[in-house]
Design a protein around this motif. Sequence first.
Motif, PDB file in Angstrom:
ATOM      1  N   PHE A 145       0.898  -1.174  -0.020  1.00  0.00           N
ATOM      2  CA  PHE A 145      -0.108   0.201  -0.030  1.00  0.00           C
ATOM      3  C   PHE A 145       1.046   1.174  -0.150  1.00  0.00           C
ATOM      4  CE2 PHE A 145      -3.912  -2.405   2.015  1.00  0.00           C
ATOM      5  CZ  PHE A 145      -4.710  -2.112   0.751  1.00  0.00           C
ATOM      6  N   PRO A 146       1.342   1.769  -1.076  1.00  0.00           N
ATOM      7  CA  PRO A 146       2.397   2.806  -1.339  1.00  0.00           C
ATOM      8  C   PRO A 146       1.522   4.306  -1.287  1.00  0.00           C
ATOM      9  CG  PRO A 146       2.024   1.986  -3.560  1.00  0.00           C
ATOM     10  CD  PRO A 146       1.009   1.239  -2.541  1.00  0.00           C
ATOM     11  N   GLU A 147       0.266   4.307  -0.942  1.00  0.00           N
ATOM     12  CA  GLU A 147      -0.514   5.620  -1.176  1.00  0.00           C
ATOM     13  C   GLU A 147      -0.045   6.656  -0.293  1.00  0.00           C
ATOM     14  OE1 GLU A 147      -1.852   2.419  -1.017  1.00  0.00           O
ATOM     15  OE2 GLU A 147      -3.388   2.509  -2.846  1.00  0.00           O
ATOM     16  N   LEU A 148       0.698   6.519   1.062  1.00  0.00           N
ATOM     17  CA  LEU A 148       0.996   7.446   1.925  1.00  0.00           C
ATOM     18  C   LEU A 148       2.189   8.403   0.991  1.00  0.00           C
ATOM     19  CD1 LEU A 148      -0.490   6.097   3.822  1.00  0.00           C
ATOM     20  CD2 LEU A 148       1.130   6.927   5.742  1.00  0.00           C
ATOM     21  N   ARG A 149       2.868   7.794   0.232  1.00  0.00           N
ATOM     22  CA  ARG A 149       3.941   8.630  -0.354  1.00  0.00           C
ATOM     23  C   ARG A 149       3.322   9.746  -1.236  1.00  0.00           C
ATOM     24  NH1 ARG A 149       2.802   4.633  -4.575  1.00  0.00           N
ATOM     25  NH2 ARG A 149       2.615   5.572  -6.823  1.00  0.00           N
ATOM     26  N   LEU A 150       1.979   9.526  -1.367  1.00  0.00           N
ATOM     27  CA  LEU A 150       1.300  10.624  -2.335  1.00  0.00           C
ATOM     28  C   LEU A 150       0.620  11.373  -1.361  1.00  0.00           C
ATOM     29  CD1 LEU A 150      -0.344   8.355  -4.950  1.00  0.00           C
ATOM     30  CD2 LEU A 150       1.784   9.879  -5.394  1.00  0.00           C
ATOM     31  N   GLY A 151       0.686  11.206  -0.115  1.00  0.00           N
ATOM     32  CA  GLY A 151      -0.098  12.303   0.920  1.00  0.00           C
ATOM     33  C   GLY A 151      -1.574  11.606   0.866  1.00  0.00           C
ATOM     34  N   ALA A 250      -0.011  18.980  -1.219  1.00  0.00           N
ATOM     35  CA  ALA A 250       0.707  18.113  -1.015  1.00  0.00           C
ATOM     36  C   ALA A 250       0.781  16.735  -2.125  1.00  0.00           C
ATOM     37  CB  ALA A 250       0.859  17.525   0.482  1.00  0.00           C
ATOM     38  N   VAL A 251      -0.690  16.635  -2.288  1.00  0.00           N
ATOM     39  CA  VAL A 251      -1.100  15.476  -3.017  1.00  0.00           C
ATOM     40  C   VAL A 251      -0.413  15.427  -4.386  1.00  0.00           C
ATOM     41  CG1 VAL A 251      -2.940  13.941  -4.023  1.00  0.00           C
ATOM     42  CG2 VAL A 251      -2.904  14.791  -1.534  1.00  0.00           C
ATOM     43  N   GLN A 252      -1.003  16.650  -5.050  1.00  0.00           N
ATOM     44  CA  GLN A 252      -0.511  17.182  -6.381  1.00  0.00           C
ATOM     45  C   GLN A 252       0.953  17.087  -6.792  1.00  0.00           C
ATOM     46  OE1 GLN A 252      -2.656  17.506  -9.015  1.00  0.00           O
ATOM     47  NE2 GLN A 252      -4.072  16.905  -7.703  1.00  0.00           N
ATOM     48  N   ALA A 253       1.844  17.470  -5.449  1.00  0.00           N
ATOM     49  CA  ALA A 253       3.138  17.571  -5.575  1.00  0.00           C
ATOM     50  C   ALA A 253       3.400  15.816  -5.476  1.00  0.00           C
ATOM     51  CB  ALA A 253       3.791  18.095  -4.431  1.00  0.00           C
ATOM     52  N   GLY A 254       2.990  15.162  -4.931  1.00  0.00           N
ATOM     53  CA  GLY A 254       3.424  13.776  -4.757  1.00  0.00           C
ATOM     54  C   GLY A 254       2.768  13.142  -6.124  1.00  0.00           C
ATOM     55  N   LEU A 255       1.916  13.231  -6.935  1.00  0.00           N
ATOM     56  CA  LEU A 255       1.611  12.506  -7.991  1.00  0.00           C
ATOM     57  C   LEU A 255       2.461  13.104  -8.951  1.00  0.00           C
ATOM     58  CD1 LEU A 255      -2.488  13.279  -8.005  1.00  0.00           C
ATOM     59  CD2 LEU A 255      -1.139  11.036  -8.182  1.00  0.00           C
ATOM     60  N   LYS A 256       2.713  14.434  -9.004  1.00  0.00           N
ATOM     61  CA  LYS A 256       3.974  15.079  -9.996  1.00  0.00           C
ATOM     62  C   LYS A 256       5.202  14.325  -9.831  1.00  0.00           C
ATOM     63  CE  LYS A 256       5.512  19.390 -11.934  1.00  0.00           C
ATOM     64  NZ  LYS A 256       6.858  19.166 -11.783  1.00  0.00           N
ATOM     65  N   LYS A 257       5.655  14.117  -8.754  1.00  0.00           N
ATOM     66  CA  LYS A 257       6.960  13.492  -8.529  1.00  0.00           C
ATOM     67  C   LYS A 257       6.812  12.048  -8.982  1.00  0.00           C
ATOM     68  CE  LYS A 257      10.195  12.274  -4.626  1.00  0.00           C
ATOM     69  NZ  LYS A 257      10.187  11.872  -3.261  1.00  0.00           N
ATOM     70  N   PHE A 258       5.702  11.131  -8.620  1.00  0.00           N
ATOM     71  CA  PHE A 258       5.598   9.758  -9.028  1.00  0.00           C
ATOM     72  C   PHE A 258       5.559   9.745 -10.652  1.00  0.00           C
ATOM     73  CE2 PHE A 258       3.128   6.458 -10.665  1.00  0.00           C
ATOM     74  CZ  PHE A 258       3.783   5.263 -10.142  1.00  0.00           C
ATOM     75  N   VAL A 259       4.649  10.606 -11.399  1.00  0.00           N
ATOM     76  CA  VAL A 259       4.488  10.586 -12.708  1.00  0.00           C
ATOM     77  C   VAL A 259       5.825  10.798 -13.478  1.00  0.00           C
ATOM     78  CG1 VAL A 259       3.501  11.799 -14.574  1.00  0.00           C
ATOM     79  CG2 VAL A 259       2.273  10.960 -12.673  1.00  0.00           C
ATOM     80  N   GLU A 260       6.657  11.824 -12.845  1.00  0.00           N
ATOM     81  CA  GLU A 260       7.709  12.032 -13.478  1.00  0.00           C
ATOM     82  C   GLU A 260       8.970  11.396 -13.063  1.00  0.00           C
ATOM     83  OE1 GLU A 260       7.970  16.236 -12.835  1.00  0.00           O
ATOM     84  OE2 GLU A 260       6.469  16.695 -14.148  1.00  0.00           O
ATOM     85  N   SER A 261       8.843  10.338 -12.017  1.00  0.00           N
ATOM     86  CA  SER A 261      10.162   9.522 -11.499  1.00  0.00           C
ATOM     87  C   SER A 261      10.761   8.803 -12.474  1.00  0.00           C
ATOM     88  CB  SER A 261       9.471   8.970 -10.347  1.00  0.00           C
ATOM     89  OG  SER A 261      10.552   8.131  -9.940  1.00  0.00           O
ATOM     90  N   THR A 262      12.015   8.627 -12.544  1.00  0.00           N
ATOM     91  CA  THR A 262      12.809   7.715 -13.102  1.00  0.00           C
ATOM     92  C   THR A 262      13.413   6.950 -12.105  1.00  0.00           C
ATOM     93  OG1 THR A 262      14.660   9.002 -13.200  1.00  0.00           O
ATOM     94  CG2 THR A 262      13.100   9.107 -15.075  1.00  0.00           C
TER      95      THR A 262
END
Lengths: 269, 80
Positions: A145-151, A250-262
């Motif tokens: 359950f990785p959801e907390l990483r996204l806030g 914080a959620v939008q920031a978390g989603l952005k980070k995930f989507v752009e992550s390498t």
Amino acid sequence: MGEKQFKGQALSWQVQGGVIELALHRAPCNELGSLSLAELEQFASALDNLEKNAHALIIHSELKPGFCAGADLRELYEQSQAMETSKAVQGVRDFLERIHRVLNRIDAASLTTIAAVHGVTFGGGFELALVCDLIIADKMARFCFPELRLGLIPGFGGIPRLKRDVGNAVVRDLLLTGRSFNATKAQQIGLVSQVVAEGEALRAARATTAQIGKFDRQTAVVAKQFIKPVPLDELRKEIDMFCELFSRPAVQAGLKKFVESTEAQPYLP
Amino acid sequence: METAEKTLDEILTLAAAHFKVPREKLSPDEDFFKALGIDSLQTLDLLTKLENHFRVELPDYELQGVTDFRTLAARIQARL
């Protein structure tokens, strides 16, 4: 094709010998977005007739990477970027209401249901497996359950259903650390009923449905209703909590980070 | 009790076999993402393979930032 057979873009189903097999096949790893939800809704509608002549349901994935990697976060991010926060939150609430209706329907089906899982079984994918009466995992399956990483918290019924099946300490471990468990660990904590060799989960699930089919159907239905109530109040509360959290920047920031992550482990913060 | 060197050797052998890379092409201090050519989903596969082989639990966050086989072996060794 009638209701007994369906082939969509994200999933397919067929019925054979009283067993419904629902196969997920949306690359890369069955991410659950609007397309998958629409087809799941078709399946939930078809269930009314399908379950009259069936005793079991198997949900499995035809894709190599795993059962399901969870919600389609790219779609969620792109859609929420295109609108103001209040509309984005309403959109998320509508999506959650719809997917909860589908998952609650499968959860309460008058069938014995089995998730045959392998590989990645994360987030919404884990929540889909938790809807089922039994989880049969191949030894390469991983749960997380990785959801907390996204806030966020899991939004497809994860916490209430995991709490229904295992101890609270296990729920806290999975949720608060965001770490993943393998199939052996999942069996040790009582989540998984059988661990089988790589590529053998579907075969083992089919063998289990053959056993299940020997029992009187009405007795099995009564037993399931008695032992596996759907935690409706907590599920409702989960939707409210998720939407409240989703409105924060914080959620939008978390989603952005995930989507752009390498990163090699993008599910970790 | 396995020695650190034996653990390292087993990791290299296991990774080579699973990802079909010649064993002799893998070295202990090499970046395993590059050497094996693996993505994030395959990294999870490797983690599961290692956990199953050594019968240990490796929390993902302990491996965050680990990129070479030797450090990976040390993390596993600490849980044997």
